[in-house]
Structure formats: C-alpha cells, structure tokens
Design a protein around this motif. Sequence first.
Motif, PDB file in Angstrom:
ATOM      1  N   UNK A 133      13.642  10.288   2.018  1.00 56.81           N
ATOM      2  CA  UNK A 133      12.267  10.843   2.654  1.00 56.81           C
ATOM      3  C   UNK A 133      11.346  10.719   1.799  1.00 56.81           C
ATOM      4  N   UNK A 134      11.650  10.816   0.181  1.00 56.28           N
ATOM      5  CA  UNK A 134      10.660  10.980  -1.058  1.00 56.28           C
ATOM      6  C   UNK A 134      11.483  10.258  -2.209  1.00 56.28           C
TER       7      UNK A 134
ATOM      8  N   UNK B  61       5.560  11.313  -8.014  1.00 52.81           N
ATOM      9  CA  UNK B  61       5.687  12.267  -6.817  1.00 52.81           C
ATOM     10  C   UNK B  61       4.865  12.070  -5.655  1.00 52.81           C
ATOM     11  N   UNK B  62       3.690  11.638  -6.124  1.00 56.15           N
ATOM     12  CA  UNK B  62       2.515  11.261  -4.971  1.00 56.15           C
ATOM     13  C   UNK B  62       2.557  10.108  -4.020  1.00 56.15           C
ATOM     14  N   UNK B  63       3.722   9.395  -4.501  1.00 57.35           N
ATOM     15  CA  UNK B  63       3.932   8.017  -3.734  1.00 57.35           C
ATOM     16  C   UNK B  63       4.593   8.417  -2.496  1.00 57.35           C
ATOM     17  N   UNK B  64       4.067   7.986  -1.481  1.00 59.66           N
ATOM     18  CA  UNK B  64       4.763   8.212  -0.108  1.00 59.66           C
ATOM     19  C   UNK B  64       5.511   7.273   0.349  1.00 59.66           C
ATOM     20  N   UNK B  65       6.910   7.662   0.656  1.00 58.58           N
ATOM     21  CA  UNK B  65       7.848   6.525   1.467  1.00 58.58           C
ATOM     22  C   UNK B  65       7.393   6.421   2.522  1.00 58.58           C
ATOM     23  N   UNK B  66       6.824   7.524   3.459  1.00 63.28           N
ATOM     24  CA  UNK B  66       5.938   7.187   4.953  1.00 63.28           C
ATOM     25  C   UNK B  66       6.841   7.697   5.952  1.00 63.28           C
ATOM     26  N   UNK B  67       7.768   8.420   5.858  1.00 60.97           N
ATOM     27  CA  UNK B  67       8.617   9.178   6.871  1.00 60.97           C
ATOM     28  C   UNK B  67       7.690  10.081   7.697  1.00 60.97           C
TER      29      UNK B  67
ATOM     30  N   UNK C 141      -1.184   2.365  14.336  1.00 67.09           N
ATOM     31  CA  UNK C 141      -0.230   2.780  13.511  1.00 67.09           C
ATOM     32  C   UNK C 141      -0.158   1.653  12.496  1.00 67.09           C
ATOM     33  N   UNK C 142       0.255   2.288  11.286  1.00 71.86           N
ATOM     34  CA  UNK C 142       0.567   1.242  10.104  1.00 71.86           C
ATOM     35  C   UNK C 142       2.196   0.797  10.423  1.00 71.86           C
ATOM     36  N   UNK C 143       2.309  -0.348   9.607  1.00 70.78           N
ATOM     37  CA  UNK C 143       3.813  -0.450   9.631  1.00 70.78           C
ATOM     38  C   UNK C 143       4.941   0.397   9.431  1.00 70.78           C
ATOM     39  N   UNK C 144       4.493   1.292   8.355  1.00 72.29           N
ATOM     40  CA  UNK C 144       5.426   2.240   8.101  1.00 72.29           C
ATOM     41  C   UNK C 144       5.753   3.230   9.146  1.00 72.29           C
ATOM     42  N   UNK C 145       4.711   3.601   9.824  1.00 68.23           N
ATOM     43  CA  UNK C 145       4.779   4.600  11.070  1.00 68.23           C
ATOM     44  C   UNK C 145       5.453   3.970  12.320  1.00 68.23           C
ATOM     45  N   UNK C 146       5.489   2.716  12.367  1.00 75.01           N
ATOM     46  CA  UNK C 146       6.260   2.222  13.280  1.00 75.01           C
ATOM     47  C   UNK C 146       7.743   1.875  12.955  1.00 75.01           C
ATOM     48  N   UNK C 147       8.015   1.362  11.923  1.00 74.98           N
ATOM     49  CA  UNK C 147       9.394   1.501  11.356  1.00 74.98           C
ATOM     50  C   UNK C 147       9.985   2.754  11.198  1.00 74.98           C
ATOM     51  N   UNK C 148       9.181   3.756  10.884  1.00 75.64           N
ATOM     52  CA  UNK C 148       9.883   5.332  10.860  1.00 75.64           C
ATOM     53  C   UNK C 148      10.475   5.622  12.223  1.00 75.64           C
ATOM     54  N   UNK C 149       9.964   5.271  13.047  1.00 79.43           N
ATOM     55  CA  UNK C 149      10.413   5.896  14.360  1.00 79.43           C
ATOM     56  C   UNK C 149      11.859   5.304  14.731  1.00 79.43           C
TER      57      UNK C 149
END
Length: 356
Positions: free
Chosen positions: A59-60, A76-82, A147-155
């Motif tokens: 998750x990070x 540390x500020x780079x987001x994986x997007x979960x 939603x961005x692609x990360x927000x779709x895949x995260x689900x």
Amino acid sequence: MSTVPLVASINSSNSELCESIPPLLGASLTELTAWVQSQGQASYRGKQLHDWIYHKGARSLADISVFPKSWREKVTDVSIGRSSLHYRSVAPDDTVKYLLKLADGEIIEAVGIPSDKRLTVCVSTQVGCPMACDFCATGKGGYKRNLGRAEIVDQVLTVQEDFQQRVSNVVLMGLGEPLLNTENVIAALKCLNQDVGIGQRSLTLSTVGIRDRIRQLAQHHLQITLAVSLHAPNQNLREQIIPSAKPYPIEDLLAECREYVEITGRRVTFEYILLAGVNDLPEHALELAKRLRGFQSHVNLIPYNPIEEVDYKRPNRERIQNFMNILQQQNIAVSVRYSRGLEADAACGQLRTSKK
C-alpha cells in the motif's frame, strides 16, 4: 483524473517527481521499470515493484522491504494509489459491499460477489453518475468526477485481498458511465488483464450508450464483453426510463452496436431491467425481438431491484418467465439475472455513495 505518463517528469528532482507523477497502481511493468531507473535504481527493481503492487498487496513504498531503506525514505510521498475502507456490509447471500474512501475524500462503492467457483467484482468508474436513469439509485446522487485508472484497479485488489481469493471476473457496472471515462477505463482494463492477470473475456463493460464511444471502444479490439443497458424496445419508452437517452436514438445506438460486432467479432449483451407494467408486457417483448432479430447478441433480463426514491415494482415470476418465453420463441438468446446483494443495497441499480 486522466492517465498521465508515469515518467513524464523523469528528469525532475525527487521532490518535484513525487508531486507530479500519478499513483503507481495501474502502471505496467515497462512503465514501472522506467520509473525506478529514472530514480537511479537498477532495472530489476521494476519487476520487484510490479510484484509487490499487484501480487503482495503493498500500500506504500515503505512496505516494500526488498528496496533499499535509503531510497524508500526519499520517495515516501510517491503514492501507490490504494484507497481506505470507509464501510463494509455483508448480505445474507455473502455478497459484500465496500464503501472506499479516495485520496481526496470522495467515497465510491465496489461489490464482491462470491460463488462456488469464482469471485466477481462490480467496479465503479466515476464518483456518482450523470446518466440519471430513473430506476437507479446512483444517478439520484448526481455526478462529481471520473475515477483514475489506479482508483478503478484498486477496487479489484481491495476485494481480492478481503476475500483472500483470486478475482475471476470484473464487471464495470458500479457507479458511473464507463464510456464517459474512456481513457482511464481502457487503461484500467488493460492493467487488470496484463498486470493483475484476469482474462479479457472475464471483463465486462456496461454502458447506457454514448454516441460514437462504442465505435471508439471497438477500435481497441479488446475481447471484453460489452453490455448495453437498453431497458426498452423503442425510443419513447427508453427516454421515459433513461432521460439522458433523448439525444441518441435507439436506432443509432443499435447500428453502432452492430458495428462493434463486425469489428470485434464479439456479441453484445443487452441488459433489460424489467419494470412491472412499464416495459414488461408481451408487446414489449415482441418489439424487442423484432429490433434484435439477426443480431449477434444476448438479452440479459434483470428484475427491478427497489430503491427508495421511486415506486417502480418488480414483476412477478410468471410475467418474467412469459417475457423470456416470448423472446425465446422469436429465437432471441436470453437469460434472467437475479441480482445478488439485495438486502445490503448492493444489487444492480441500488449502489450509491453514502453510507446508509
């Protein structure tokens, strides 16, 4: 949120890069490898990053213990997007509804639908929905953003981790109209196929139908299932049920669907919500059959799932069976889908962004 190249700021300083790049989730192995190299890391770190994001639930970047500690501290500020879990409810049939909180505080819904042999995830593509289908709870809450692609895949990853079971099928039938977010949706579908490892034929995109967007989707030559929410056999009745359908005549929509079949070789599924006394009469079935005769398609009948805002009724089983029988007699491929998760407001047409 649009899809931004992961290495767009490849020559920037670490602090600038952290601020400018999109979340890592959704990126391919090639993109992730290019990014770690831009950070002065060896190329094999890209494979490690890909594995930790898509298969080990990181998750990070701080979670990825195989990375040098000194480098992890720099990014540390780079987001994986979960996302984070806001609310979870379980229906008596074991369907699970998730309210997920995004980075900007918006809430979306995803649904996990287990069966003996597979786990299906119903995924959202927008915060809210602008289509305003009269029978659907989602449209009653209005539309906020794509939603961005990360927000779709995260689900999908969230449901997979919660069930501790590999997701076998994904249906883009949650909040939103996928073809109003085509760029991110296509990117997410490719990620789910190539990175998460779900076969294209196990991915379904559901749309009300946006002019020219089905044609554009066909140009990607994906082997996904296209499901078109038709819900009526003629334009007048369709506009009554789906007010946003007014600028797009049903004849034009079906012509575009025929083009899709010709280009992709994939049949189209037509979803048809059965509303008692509104669109479930024998004459409606005959008119629908006439429209679809000779079409490489399948009709998916969905008995209405109740919501608070409107007083539509679900037809009884006899009327549902009669509608299906008429279509079968007219040589139309048809089946009935009884939605799961009804008691948890997780069934088709019941999704909304607020916790009840």
